[in-house]
Design an enzyme around this catalytic site. Structure first.
Site, PDB file in Angstrom:
ATOM      1  N   HIS A  32       0.842  -1.200   0.000  1.00  0.00           N
ATOM      2  CA  HIS A  32       0.000   0.000   0.000  1.00  0.00           C
ATOM      3  C   HIS A  32       0.875   1.248   0.000  1.00  0.00           C
ATOM      4  O   HIS A  32       1.322   1.687   1.065  1.00  0.00           O
ATOM      5  CB  HIS A  32      -0.909  -0.011   1.232  1.00  0.00           C
ATOM      6  CG  HIS A  32      -1.774  -1.228   1.310  1.00  0.00           C
ATOM      7  ND1 HIS A  32      -1.292  -2.460   1.713  1.00  0.00           N
ATOM      8  CD2 HIS A  32      -3.085  -1.406   1.029  1.00  0.00           C
ATOM      9  CE1 HIS A  32      -2.275  -3.338   1.670  1.00  0.00           C
ATOM     10  NE2 HIS A  32      -3.363  -2.738   1.260  1.00  0.00           N
ATOM     11  N   HIS A 267      -4.150   3.101  -3.417  1.00  0.00           N
ATOM     12  CA  HIS A 267      -4.313   2.486  -2.098  1.00  0.00           C
ATOM     13  C   HIS A 267      -3.513   1.198  -1.930  1.00  0.00           C
ATOM     14  O   HIS A 267      -2.654   1.114  -1.063  1.00  0.00           O
ATOM     15  CB  HIS A 267      -5.802   2.222  -1.822  1.00  0.00           C
ATOM     16  CG  HIS A 267      -6.016   1.355  -0.625  1.00  0.00           C
ATOM     17  ND1 HIS A 267      -6.147   1.863   0.639  1.00  0.00           N
ATOM     18  CD2 HIS A 267      -6.075  -0.001  -0.504  1.00  0.00           C
ATOM     19  CE1 HIS A 267      -6.275   0.854   1.493  1.00  0.00           C
ATOM     20  NE2 HIS A 267      -6.245  -0.284   0.830  1.00  0.00           N
ATOM     21  N   GLU A 416     -17.613  -5.281  24.355  1.00  0.00           N
ATOM     22  CA  GLU A 416     -16.716  -6.438  24.458  1.00  0.00           C
ATOM     23  C   GLU A 416     -15.530  -6.321  23.510  1.00  0.00           C
ATOM     24  O   GLU A 416     -14.396  -6.656  23.866  1.00  0.00           O
ATOM     25  CB  GLU A 416     -17.473  -7.738  24.159  1.00  0.00           C
ATOM     26  CG  GLU A 416     -18.560  -8.097  25.169  1.00  0.00           C
ATOM     27  CD  GLU A 416     -19.882  -7.385  24.888  1.00  0.00           C
ATOM     28  OE1 GLU A 416     -19.979  -6.642  23.888  1.00  0.00           O
ATOM     29  OE2 GLU A 416     -20.827  -7.565  25.684  1.00  0.00           O
ATOM     30  N   HIS A 478     -28.129 -17.066  24.398  1.00  0.00           N
ATOM     31  CA  HIS A 478     -27.089 -16.900  25.416  1.00  0.00           C
ATOM     32  C   HIS A 478     -26.312 -18.184  25.695  1.00  0.00           C
ATOM     33  O   HIS A 478     -25.381 -18.171  26.494  1.00  0.00           O
ATOM     34  CB  HIS A 478     -27.715 -16.390  26.722  1.00  0.00           C
ATOM     35  CG  HIS A 478     -28.031 -14.930  26.695  1.00  0.00           C
ATOM     36  ND1 HIS A 478     -28.785 -14.359  25.690  1.00  0.00           N
ATOM     37  CD2 HIS A 478     -27.679 -13.919  27.527  1.00  0.00           C
ATOM     38  CE1 HIS A 478     -28.879 -13.056  25.920  1.00  0.00           C
ATOM     39  NE2 HIS A 478     -28.216 -12.767  27.021  1.00  0.00           N
TER      40      HIS A 478
END
Ligand SMILES: Cc1ncc(C[n+]2csc(CCOP(=O)(O)OP(=O)(O)O)c2C)c(N)n1
Length: 671
Positions: A32, A267, A416, A478
């Protein structure tokens, strides 16, 4: 203002980064170039002026941290590190992306001197930088005294559009703003181009307003090529000691390239030989030779060595004065920064008995944590809003906050993913062993950060509770099923699923001893009976990953039952029933497949004797078990999602019962 001669030299030094990036990507025919070309002035300003660092000692504890979150722009970092005088040569730059080179495609910590963290998965570096700033703030609050600012550094990061689109950076920025991490300074590479094209294809956020809303100071650099703007932005960032700062920095991808500037063509691919020649001409570069480094530019960059040595010497003197005034603190700081564990810490790990051991393994974990915490000030952490369920709080100790940065308990919030990556940053900083809790099922929400902790070999401890259908009524959303297997296949992650309170204590011991990678403690919500160690093998067997918990009475076993965690209870019950029917079963507890796999073949054979059939029992997907039971064994597991009901009913419905184990064994031995 720089004099015209100085300005010429600065531009030469900046263009050296640009040309090295172009040439290295061209030579590798992959990489890049555009972002290093755009950001070269910023890297120049940081590495030659603003960041306090010593290329001769990349591990200097009080260095400023510079994190390139846009890891694909690795050549920006490699060129800056080489030019600054880190242990990298021009040949290393020429070997960009080649087998065994010091300059891999994306920056890897521990591999290239001066690289602070492994980046490439976008956004992770932003959250790592937040973790480093947390670590600095916590250690400064813990160790600094009046007149002794012994921990005192900035954390810089460079993030692109991709980093700031990723959710993890939103979570981390929100946390950083709330915690008022005033010494965190980020640069947003506002080049408005990603791979698919312009950012307007997919994003119309006002990044500045977004960060202001998170509680950050937001500054602007209208043109990154104007070094004076960079200087004043950094000065302003430092002047605000309360808020973290984001500097929205306008850059142009592929700066200098006449045909590819501001296009996604700059890029992620080589510019091409012709375009490189045109670009060099456009930049006023005097050589067409690839990898040409002007002596004057190199000498100018290498001033970093002297500045770094002076800065580190000054800090050393501060440290001597600190040690004289505060010998005990200095010793403790030295221990923590060196990564030595506290003296005699293992002696405080509790042993559970019938009076306190018939508890859920999450409860045992909370007890162990609280027992070791006073000896282990570097063990700091918390939960993603489930502290009461994960039992991750050190009782009586303060929570880390803007007002109380010495606090050891953390409210990570319901973030999280950021929690995982912030912990990585804390661990990378040094002086801290971070831990963080959530439900096992939400390990998915932080998996990219877990993977990076493993890749970076960082000691991070996950406290994953509610580890199976055994959590009951919350139901299939869950109840983890595939999580154990999917965590077990992350290389260098230790997964530990203890069977009772004493194995839980062993699991913590293993995790705290394990300095070269993360550990996941996998713990139950529901109560587990304490295993009677008078009639069963000691829990210390957990250290070998698997051990014979209860052997067949008399001679060789007819069958081996292997289980983990809550299913050990079922295996032991089945063993008793089978014995009544004349089938002698051995029960093996296998809290960690990784540790067992690392044992010698002799030990493995002594636990799982060849030729004796095996049945594995685990309330989870069976995939990771086939290796251990073999083609003629059986696995009792779960291959569907769970259900919402009281857990005993779910276990019965799913065939996770002693009766089903007995039937399975009978069928197997009859074959
Ligand atoms: C999590 C993640 N998703 C996707 C990618 C692949 N990727 C690498 S760079 C990039 C575009 C990033 O755009 P930007 O941040 O603007 O970088 P720039 O074009 O400025 O170099 C993408 C999608 C990645 N590295 N990480």
């Amino acid at each position: 203002m720089a004099s015209p001669a100085d300005a010429d030299l600065q531009l030469l030094a900046i263009n050296t980064v640009r040309t090295l990036a172009m040439d290295a990507v061209q030579a590798a025919d992959s990489g890049h170039p555009g972002t290093p070309m755009a950001l070269a002035p910023l890297a120049y300003a940081l590495y030659t002026k603003h960041a306090r660092h010593n290329p001769a000692d990349p591990h200097w504890a009080n260095r400023d941290r510079v994190v390139l979150s846009a890891g694909h722009a690795s050549m920006l970092l490699y060129a800056s590190l080489y030019l600054s005088g880190y242990e990298l040569t021009l040949d290393d730059i020429k070997q960009f992306r080649q087998w065994g080179s010091k300059t891999p495609g994306h920056p890897e910590v521990g591999h290239t001197p001066g690289v602070e963290t492994t980046t490439g998965p976008l956004g992770q570096g932003v959250a790592n930088a937040v973790g480093m700033a947390v670590a600095e703030k916590h250690l400064a609050a813990t160790f600094n005294r009046d007149g002794h600012a012994i921990v005192d550094h900035y954390t810089y990061f460079i993030a692109g559009d991709g980093c700031l689109m990723e959710g993890i950076s939103h979570e981390a920025a929100s946390f950083a703003g709330h915690q008022k991490l005033g010494k965190l300074i980020g640069f947003f590479d506002d080049n408005r181009i990603t791979i698919d094209g312009g950012t307007d294809l997919s994003c119309s956020d006002d990044v500045a307003q977004r960060f202001a809303a998170y509680g950050w100071q937001v500054l602007h650099i209208g043109d990154v090529n104007d070094l004076a703007q960079i200087d004043s932005a950094i000065a302003e960032a430092k002047a605000d000691t309360v808020r973290p700062t984001l500097v929205v920095t306008r850059t142009h991808l592929g700066y200098g390239s006449p045909n590819k500037v501001d296009t996604s063509k700059a890029h992620g691919e080589a510019l091409g030989k012709d375009e490189i020649l045109l670009t060099k001409k456009n930049l006023g570069w005097h050589s067409t030779e690839p990898f040409f480094v002007p002596d004057a530019a190199l000498a100018h960059w290498r001033g970093a060595l002297e500045r770094g040595a002076t800065a580190q010497d000054a800090w050393r003197k501060q440290l001597i004065a600190y040690a004289k005034a505060l010998p005990d603190d200095a010793k403790e700081l030295g221990r923590r920064l060196h990564g030595d564990l506290p003296a005699a810490w293992e002696s405080v790990i509790p042993e559970f008995d019938a009076s306190n051991g018939n508890v859920a393994s999450r409860a045992a974990s909370g007890t162990v944590l609280n027992a070791v915490a006073p000896r282990f000030p570097e063990l700091i952490g918390g939960s993603a809003d489930l502290a009461g369920s994960n039992l991750t709080t050190v009782k009586g100790a303060p929570f880390f906050s803007a007002a109380v940065p010495a606090g050891r308990n953390f409210h990570f919030g319901i973030r999280e993913h950021a929690m995982g990556a912030v912990m990585n940053g804390m661990a990378l900083h040094g002086g801290i062993i971070p831990y963080g809790g959530t439900f096992l099922v939400f390990a998915d929400y932080m998996r990219p950060a877990i993977r990076l902790a493993a890749l970076m070999r960082q000691q991070v401890i996950y406290v994953f509770t509610h580890d199976s259908i055994g959590l009951g009524e919350d139901g299939p959303t869950h109840q983890p099923v595939e999580h154990l297997t999917s965590l077990r296949c992350i290389p260098n992650l230790l997964v530990l699923r203890p069977a009772d309170a004493n194995e839980t204590a062993e699991a913590w011991r293993i995790a705290l001893r394990h300095r070269t990678g993360p550990s996941a403690l996998v713990l139950t919500r529901q109560k587990l009976p304490l295993i009677d160690r008078a009639s069963h093998a000691p829990a210390s067997g957990a250290q070998r990953g698997a051990y014979v918990l209860a052997d067949a009475a008399g001679a060789a076993p007819d069958v081996v039952l292997v289980a983990t965690g809550s299913e050990i209870e079922l295996a032991l019950k089945a063993r008793a029933v089978l014995a009544g029917g004349g089938i002698q079963a051995r029960v093996v507890s296998m809290p960690s497949m990784e540790l067992f796999a690392a044992e010698s073949p002799e030990y493995q054979r002594s636990v799982l004797p060849p030729g004796i059939k095996r049945v594995a029992i685990e309330a989870a997907h069976p995939m990771s078990w086939h290796r251990w039971v073999g083609a003629d064994g059986a696995v009792i597991g779960i291959e569907t999602f769970g259900s919402s009901a009281p857990y005993q009913r779910i276990y019965a419905e799913y065939g996770l019962t002693a009766e089903h184990i007995v039937e399975t064994v009978k069928g197997l031995v009859a074959r």
